[in-house]
Design a protein around this motif. Structure first.
Motif, PDB file in Angstrom:
ATOM      1  N   TYR A  90      51.623  49.545  36.834  1.00 44.78           N
ATOM      2  CA  TYR A  90      52.081  49.059  38.140  1.00 44.78           C
ATOM      3  C   TYR A  90      50.891  48.609  38.993  1.00 44.78           C
ATOM      4  N   MET A  91      49.827  49.415  38.980  1.00 45.82           N
ATOM      5  CA  MET A  91      48.643  49.063  39.776  1.00 45.82           C
ATOM      6  C   MET A  91      47.984  47.790  39.239  1.00 45.82           C
ATOM      7  N   VAL A  92      47.932  47.657  37.905  1.00 48.69           N
ATOM      8  CA  VAL A  92      47.338  46.457  37.310  1.00 48.69           C
ATOM      9  C   VAL A  92      48.194  45.233  37.630  1.00 48.69           C
ATOM     10  N   SER A  93      49.522  45.378  37.577  1.00 48.49           N
ATOM     11  CA  SER A  93      50.389  44.228  37.888  1.00 48.49           C
ATOM     12  C   SER A  93      50.288  43.851  39.357  1.00 48.49           C
ATOM     13  N   ARG A  94      50.022  44.828  40.207  1.00 46.43           N
ATOM     14  CA  ARG A  94      49.952  44.557  41.645  1.00 46.43           C
ATOM     15  C   ARG A  94      48.581  44.036  42.077  1.00 46.43           C
ATOM     16  N   TYR A  95      47.503  44.613  41.533  1.00 43.38           N
ATOM     17  CA  TYR A  95      46.157  44.259  41.995  1.00 43.38           C
ATOM     18  C   TYR A  95      45.305  43.572  40.934  1.00 43.38           C
ATOM     19  N   GLY A  96      45.764  43.518  39.701  1.00 41.78           N
ATOM     20  CA  GLY A  96      44.975  42.920  38.631  1.00 41.78           C
ATOM     21  C   GLY A  96      44.145  43.967  37.915  1.00 41.78           C
ATOM     22  N   GLU A  97      43.546  43.565  36.786  1.00 44.71           N
ATOM     23  CA  GLU A  97      42.769  44.519  35.987  1.00 44.71           C
ATOM     24  C   GLU A  97      41.497  44.977  36.682  1.00 44.71           C
ATOM     25  N   THR A  98      41.084  44.253  37.709  1.00 44.34           N
ATOM     26  CA  THR A  98      39.862  44.643  38.414  1.00 44.34           C
ATOM     27  C   THR A  98      40.051  45.930  39.195  1.00 44.34           C
ATOM     28  N   ILE A  99      41.285  46.384  39.346  1.00 46.40           N
ATOM     29  CA  ILE A  99      41.528  47.633  40.072  1.00 46.40           C
ATOM     30  C   ILE A  99      41.136  48.849  39.237  1.00 46.40           C
ATOM     31  N   LEU A 100      41.017  48.672  37.922  1.00 48.91           N
ATOM     32  CA  LEU A 100      40.683  49.796  37.048  1.00 48.91           C
ATOM     33  C   LEU A 100      39.169  49.997  37.010  1.00 48.91           C
ATOM     34  N   LEU A 101      38.742  51.251  37.088  1.00 48.81           N
ATOM     35  CA  LEU A 101      37.309  51.539  37.001  1.00 48.81           C
ATOM     36  C   LEU A 101      36.773  51.247  35.606  1.00 48.81           C
ATOM     37  N   ASN A 102      37.565  51.515  34.582  1.00 55.83           N
ATOM     38  CA  ASN A 102      37.188  51.195  33.202  1.00 55.83           C
ATOM     39  C   ASN A 102      38.153  50.133  32.693  1.00 55.83           C
ATOM     40  N   PRO A 103      37.732  48.876  32.699  1.00 57.52           N
ATOM     41  CA  PRO A 103      38.642  47.824  32.252  1.00 57.52           C
ATOM     42  C   PRO A 103      39.000  48.014  30.782  1.00 57.52           C
ATOM     43  N   PRO A 104      40.232  47.624  30.397  1.00 54.74           N
ATOM     44  CA  PRO A 104      40.631  47.796  28.993  1.00 54.74           C
ATOM     45  C   PRO A 104      39.751  46.966  28.072  1.00 54.74           C
ATOM     46  N   LYS A 105      39.522  47.494  26.865  1.00 49.08           N
ATOM     47  CA  LYS A 105      38.642  46.823  25.898  1.00 49.08           C
ATOM     48  C   LYS A 105      39.470  45.834  25.097  1.00 49.08           C
ATOM     49  N   LYS A 106      39.706  44.662  25.685  1.00 42.73           N
ATOM     50  CA  LYS A 106      40.445  43.607  24.996  1.00 42.73           C
ATOM     51  C   LYS A 106      40.006  42.257  25.562  1.00 42.73           C
ATOM     52  N   GLY A 107      40.175  41.213  24.772  1.00 45.94           N
ATOM     53  CA  GLY A 107      39.876  39.854  25.219  1.00 45.94           C
ATOM     54  C   GLY A 107      38.432  39.698  25.681  1.00 45.94           C
ATOM     55  N   LEU A 108      38.267  39.039  26.822  1.00 42.91           N
ATOM     56  CA  LEU A 108      36.920  38.804  27.359  1.00 42.91           C
ATOM     57  C   LEU A 108      36.278  40.074  27.902  1.00 42.91           C
ATOM     58  N   ASN A 109      37.074  41.120  28.108  1.00 41.51           N
ATOM     59  CA  ASN A 109      36.501  42.379  28.592  1.00 41.51           C
ATOM     60  C   ASN A 109      35.530  42.978  27.582  1.00 41.51           C
ATOM     61  N   TRP A 110      35.713  42.638  26.293  1.00 41.19           N
ATOM     62  CA  TRP A 110      34.765  43.121  25.283  1.00 41.19           C
ATOM     63  C   TRP A 110      33.360  42.646  25.598  1.00 41.19           C
ATOM     64  N   LEU A 111      33.275  41.458  26.164  1.00 44.71           N
ATOM     65  CA  LEU A 111      31.965  40.925  26.525  1.00 44.71           C
ATOM     66  C   LEU A 111      31.266  41.845  27.526  1.00 44.71           C
ATOM     67  N   LEU A 112      32.036  42.407  28.462  1.00 45.51           N
ATOM     68  CA  LEU A 112      31.456  43.324  29.443  1.00 45.51           C
ATOM     69  C   LEU A 112      30.939  44.595  28.782  1.00 45.51           C
ATOM     70  N   TRP A 113      31.622  45.032  27.738  1.00 50.50           N
ATOM     71  CA  TRP A 113      31.216  46.261  27.073  1.00 50.50           C
ATOM     72  C   TRP A 113      30.052  46.013  26.113  1.00 50.50           C
ATOM     73  N   ILE A 114      30.010  44.849  25.471  1.00 45.30           N
ATOM     74  CA  ILE A 114      29.016  44.571  24.439  1.00 45.30           C
ATOM     75  C   ILE A 114      27.743  43.954  25.019  1.00 45.30           C
ATOM     76  N   ALA A 115      27.860  43.185  26.084  1.00 45.36           N
ATOM     77  CA  ALA A 115      26.715  42.448  26.622  1.00 45.36           C
ATOM     78  C   ALA A 115      25.513  43.348  26.953  1.00 45.36           C
ATOM     79  N   PRO A 116      25.684  44.477  27.626  1.00 44.49           N
ATOM     80  CA  PRO A 116      24.494  45.306  27.912  1.00 44.49           C
ATOM     81  C   PRO A 116      23.801  45.796  26.648  1.00 44.49           C
ATOM     82  N   VAL A 117      24.577  46.175  25.640  1.00 41.77           N
ATOM     83  CA  VAL A 117      23.984  46.647  24.382  1.00 41.77           C
ATOM     84  C   VAL A 117      23.258  45.498  23.690  1.00 41.77           C
ATOM     85  N   ALA A 118      23.882  44.311  23.684  1.00 42.28           N
ATOM     86  CA  ALA A 118      23.254  43.155  23.045  1.00 42.28           C
ATOM     87  C   ALA A 118      21.960  42.774  23.762  1.00 42.28           C
TER      88      ALA A 118
END
Length: 158
Positions: A90-118
């Protein structure tokens, strides 16, 4: 007289501006009563949601009125028996995925998780290559040695 008027306008103007936010502030009162287990569940859910106004703060640590309203919304949903996943959806549908402190690991969000390590791995690889080249003795050709010796001989003679 003119400077007195300027000082008076600045003084009363700043006082009026200082009071403006308090007049527009929304007081959020906690009217939802929960059992200790429900309160713990609501706090766990709120700990996963970011304050939409503050940077990097969760709802629990934010003192913003909007955050407190969202927290009350979570508490009322918990009181009505809505599950954690449904509340988060409900919160994601209302405010978008940016409302989550830990964005789900899918799609372009993987880039956020992998980029610092790379970036760290790339920097380590570049640093090791630089250090490897810097520690190697320089390669000097025989022609260069001959020119240096010839130059040094000239310097000794002069």
């Amino acid at each position: 007289m003119r400077s007195f008027l300027v000082c008076a306008v600045l003084l009363f103007g700043s006082a009026a501006l200082a009071e403006a936010p308090t007049q527009n502030a929304v007081n959020v009162t906690d009217t939802v009563q929960l059992t200790p287990e429900q309160e713990q569940e609501a706090r766990a859910i709120a700990g996963q949601i970011k304050c939409p106004v503050c940077k990097g703060e969760s709802l629990l640590t934010s003192s913003n009125d909007l955050s407190r309203q969202i927290y009350l919304d979570i508490k009322s949903q918990v009181k009505n028996g809505v599950g954690e996943a449904q509340i988060l959806n409900y919160m994601v549908s209302r405010y978008g995925e940016t409302i989550l402190l830990n964005p789900p690991k899918k799609g372009l969000n993987w880039l956020l998780w992998i980029a610092p390590v790379a970036v760290l791995l790339g920097a380590g690889w570049a640093l090791s290559g630089y250090l490897k080249n810097a520690s190697r003795p320089p390669v000097v050709s025989s022609e260069d040695l001959e020119r240096v010796n010839h130059y040094l001989q000239k310097e000794k003679e002069s």
